[in-house]
Design a protein around this motif. Sequence first.
Motif, PDB file in Angstrom:
ATOM      1  N   LYS A  64       0.826  -1.215   0.000  1.00 56.09           N
ATOM      2  CA  LYS A  64       0.000   0.000   0.000  1.00 56.09           C
ATOM      3  C   LYS A  64       0.859   1.263   0.000  1.00 56.09           C
ATOM      4  CE  LYS A  64      -4.131  -1.790   2.260  1.00 56.09           C
ATOM      5  NZ  LYS A  64      -4.990  -1.712   3.449  1.00 56.09           N
ATOM      6  N   THR A  88       0.874   4.138  -2.898  1.00 58.09           N
ATOM      7  CA  THR A  88       0.649   5.553  -2.607  1.00 58.09           C
ATOM      8  C   THR A  88       1.749   6.416  -3.217  1.00 58.09           C
ATOM      9  OG1 THR A  88      -0.509   4.974  -0.569  1.00 58.09           O
ATOM     10  CG2 THR A  88       0.312   7.215  -0.748  1.00 58.09           C
ATOM     11  N   LYS A 116      -6.647   6.710  -3.183  1.00 58.84           N
ATOM     12  CA  LYS A 116      -7.090   7.421  -1.984  1.00 58.84           C
ATOM     13  C   LYS A 116      -6.865   8.880  -2.152  1.00 58.84           C
ATOM     14  CE  LYS A 116      -6.511   3.581   1.007  1.00 58.84           C
ATOM     15  NZ  LYS A 116      -6.396   3.097   2.297  1.00 58.84           N
TER      16      LYS A 116
END
Length: 130
Positions: A34, A38, A130
């Motif tokens: 993750k 990102t 995100k």
Amino acid sequence: MQAGFTLIELMITVAIIAILAAIALPSYKNYIVKSHRTEAQAAMLSLAQYLESKYNASFSYPAVASIPESLTKPGNVSDYYTISVSIANASQTYTITAAPITSKQNDTQCGTLTLNEQGVKTPTTSGCWK
């Protein structure tokens, strides 16, 4: 009277450590994937910002060859993702792609990330962008 540990106490301790490791290692690996994802997204957004600034100045996106290498191969991101950009429609559209290098980044949840000039991001799977 002797002081020390019995074999049973030692085996119980080893079993507890093994159970904790079995729980912690997959969570840690998922966290690492993750964090690399990102970083790749941030690199893609930086590249998109650069392309949009060039578009605002000349009403067309620059040729792929004139994009600085620092934007297509940023730092640690290039160790885990291959970032590429394609310009189409007479320099009026672009697509930025971040493909995981499978030998280093096994991103089974999201796979290849894309972003275009309209801000459309794929995949749309929850947790990928995100």
